[in-house]
Design an enzyme around this catalytic site. Structure first.
Site, mmCIF file in Angstrom:
data_model
loop_
_atom_site.group_PDB
_atom_site.id
_atom_site.type_symbol
_atom_site.label_atom_id
_atom_site.label_comp_id
_atom_site.label_asym_id
_atom_site.label_seq_id
_atom_site.Cartn_x
_atom_site.Cartn_y
_atom_site.Cartn_z
ATOM 1 N N TYR A 22 2.205 -10.977 11.003
ATOM 2 C CA TYR A 22 3.606 -10.475 10.714
ATOM 3 C C TYR A 22 5.005 -11.124 11.601
ATOM 4 C CZ TYR A 22 1.131 -6.918 8.201
ATOM 5 O OH TYR A 22 0.217 -6.243 7.308
ATOM 6 N N ASN A 73 9.558 -3.498 -0.144
ATOM 7 C CA ASN A 73 8.405 -3.719 0.251
ATOM 8 C C ASN A 73 7.496 -2.491 0.616
ATOM 9 O OD1 ASN A 73 6.426 -4.443 1.981
ATOM 10 N ND2 ASN A 73 7.117 -5.644 3.518
ATOM 11 N N ALA A 76 1.989 -0.380 2.885
ATOM 12 C CA ALA A 76 0.534 -0.182 2.343
ATOM 13 C C ALA A 76 0.570 0.602 1.363
ATOM 14 C CB ALA A 76 -0.175 0.844 3.396
ATOM 15 N N GLU A 97 9.899 -6.969 -5.423
ATOM 16 C CA GLU A 97 8.931 -6.808 -4.522
ATOM 17 C C GLU A 97 8.693 -7.968 -3.448
ATOM 18 O OE1 GLU A 97 5.035 -7.064 -6.197
ATOM 19 O OE2 GLU A 97 4.179 -5.695 -4.774
ATOM 20 N N HIS A 99 6.441 -9.213 0.135
ATOM 21 C CA HIS A 99 5.623 -9.086 1.307
ATOM 22 C C HIS A 99 5.678 -10.090 2.231
ATOM 23 C CE1 HIS A 99 3.801 -5.787 -0.713
ATOM 24 N NE2 HIS A 99 3.761 -6.376 -2.020
ATOM 25 N N ARG A 106 -5.408 -12.331 1.925
ATOM 26 C CA ARG A 106 -5.866 -11.270 2.646
ATOM 27 C C ARG A 106 -7.211 -10.481 1.977
ATOM 28 N NH1 ARG A 106 -1.081 -8.219 5.688
ATOM 29 N NH2 ARG A 106 -2.845 -7.490 6.838
#
Ligand code: CA2
Length: 144
Positions: A22, A73, A76, A97, A99, A106
């Site tokens: 991140y 965002n 999880a 959206e 991320h 991933r």
């Protein structure tokens, strides 16, 4: 134009751990980038972060009739929350959206997005810049 930027669980910990995924910038840096974008683009932007699914649902419902676009965002909850999907569908406000990481590169469980099914656009893997892109997308497509 009024935009609501929503961030889900643990994003308030940005910059503290997992810099490889991140980056090193903090959540405060992200808030500042969004504030800066609001000023530059002459937009009225409200920001909200919660670690609680129901609080995020409450905030989406609150937006009904008050907000013209949502940047979300869900962190999880992206991969688990039908409640957030239903809330976005219920209010029917154009939502983008975002991320920070490239979720497609991933674990397989990150490749399902419930919230994304109610969004007009998704930006992934562009780091913090993705939020700016999402705001500009809403302005361009849904602004006055
Ligand atoms: O890439 C993204 O923006 C994510 O939404 C971030 C979520 C993750 O669950 C999604 O699959 C992708 C995780 C946010 C947690 O952020 C952390 C911050 C500091 C240390 C560890 C995690």
């Amino acid at each position: 134009m009024k935009i609501l930027v929503l961030n889900g669980p643990n994003l308030n910990m940005l910059g503290i751990r997992e810099p490889g995924i991140y980056g090193r910038s903090t959540f405060a840096d992200l808030l500042a980038l969004i504030e800066r974008t609001a000023k530059e683009e002459n937009l009225d932007i409200e920001q909200y972060q919660s670690n609680h699914e129901g609080h995020l649902v409450d905030k989406i419902q609150w937006a009904y009739g008050k907000i013209d676009g949502i940047v979300i965002n869900p962190a999880a909850y992206t991969h688990t929350s039908v409640a957030i999907l239903d809330a976005l569908k219920a209010v029917s406000i154009p939502a983008v959206e975002v991320h920070i990481s490239d979720v497609d590169a991933r674990e397989p469980f990150r490749q399902i997005s419930y919230a994304g099914m109610a969004c007009v656009h998704t930006i992934k893997g562009h780091g913090f810049e993705g939020y700016r892109e999402a705001i500009l997308y809403l302005k361009e497509h849904y602004g006055p």
